[in-house]
Design a protein around this motif. Structure first.
Motif, short mmCIF file in Angstrom:
data_model
loop_
_atom_site.label_atom_id
_atom_site.label_comp_id
_atom_site.label_asym_id
_atom_site.label_seq_id
_atom_site.Cartn_x
_atom_site.Cartn_y
_atom_site.Cartn_z
N ALA A 254 0.66 -1.46 -0.12
CA ALA A 254 -0.10 -0.03 -0.04
C ALA A 254 0.73 1.42 0.01
N LEU B 142 0.29 4.12 -2.93
CA LEU B 142 -0.04 5.62 -2.49
C LEU B 142 1.04 6.46 -3.14
N GLY C 296 -5.90 12.42 1.50
CA GLY C 296 -6.05 11.22 1.75
C GLY C 296 -7.45 10.59 1.24
N LEU D 226 -7.01 9.79 -2.37
CA LEU D 226 -5.91 8.62 -2.55
C LEU D 226 -6.99 7.40 -2.71
N LYS D 227 -7.50 7.41 -1.47
CA LYS D 227 -8.47 6.12 -1.28
C LYS D 227 -9.21 5.83 -2.29
N TYR E 203 -7.32 4.99 -5.25
CA TYR E 203 -6.87 3.53 -5.33
C TYR E 203 -7.84 2.48 -5.73
N LEU F 280 -8.56 -0.90 0.45
CA LEU F 280 -8.13 -0.04 1.58
C LEU F 280 -9.13 0.71 2.31
N GLN G 30 -6.47 3.02 7.15
CA GLN G 30 -5.19 2.59 6.58
C GLN G 30 -4.49 3.50 5.64
N VAL G 31 -5.17 4.36 4.98
CA VAL G 31 -4.79 5.32 4.05
C VAL G 31 -3.92 6.34 4.73
N TYR G 32 -4.77 6.98 5.77
CA TYR G 32 -4.15 7.88 6.69
C TYR G 32 -3.10 7.60 7.64
N THR H 165 -1.00 5.22 6.86
CA THR H 165 0.36 5.03 5.87
C THR H 165 0.85 6.29 5.54
#
Length: 178
Positions: free
Chosen positions: A3, A7, A18, A21-22, A25, A35, A39-41, A43
């Protein structure tokens, strides 16, 4: 899948929040394991801590604060290194499918293992058909098609293994230890 590197790759197009991005993705890898926002934040926090991304702006836009992130030079270098590295084939077999067949043979015998194998084969064939239809959908993107091709290749390998295993288990002499 890694991941953090996905990103970083998405950030090559420019700064993103974020939330963005999610969703990018999800659009880019529609068949991958999803995701979560958390998990995005998390990461992004680790990538920032490691100097691979930096906060580029914040805006509110009528809602909660949104922080946009930008890929740093170090982030780009790490992404390029990751993209250039060959993935080593897995050294060990880690499959729930294999484990279930072995345990079914040990605990319940060949009949139970054959019943499980037949049911699993049926599920694999159904998924194979679903993926084949996905590739033919009018709105299918290149990403959709290559993800389906990847999954189909793995299902084909599993189906080959299932057929061979069904044959081996069916030919096992009665009373022979599993």
């Amino acid at each position: 899948m890694s991941a953090p590197f996905v990103l970083l790759g998405l950030l090559t197009a420019g700064p993103r929040h974020g939330y963005d991005l999610k969703h990018a993705y999800d659009r880019t890898l529609p068949r991958a394991k999803p995701l979560g926002f958390g998990q995005v934040y998390a990461t992004l926090g680790r990538l920032e801590r490691d100097g691979l991304v930096t906060q580029s702006s914040q805006d509110r836009d009528g809602g909660p604060d949104r922080t946009a992130y930008t890929l740093t030079n170090d982030g780009y270098v790490r992404l390029t290194e990751w993209l250039g590295a060959v993935e080593e084939p897995a050294p060990h077999v880690a499959s729930a499918l294999l484990a279930k067949v072995v345990v079914a043979l040990l605990a319940a015998g060949p009949e139970q293992a054959l019943a499980y194998l037949a049911a699993q084969r049926k599920a694999h064939v159904a998924r194979l058909r679903e993926l084949t239809r996905t590739k033919a959908e009018p709105g299918a993107t290149v990403g959709d098609v290559i993800a389906a091709d990847y999954a189909i290749a793995h299902l084909d390998a599993d189906l080959t293994w299932l057929a061979a295993t069904i044959e081996r288990v069916a030919q096992q002499p009665p009373g022979e230890p599993s």
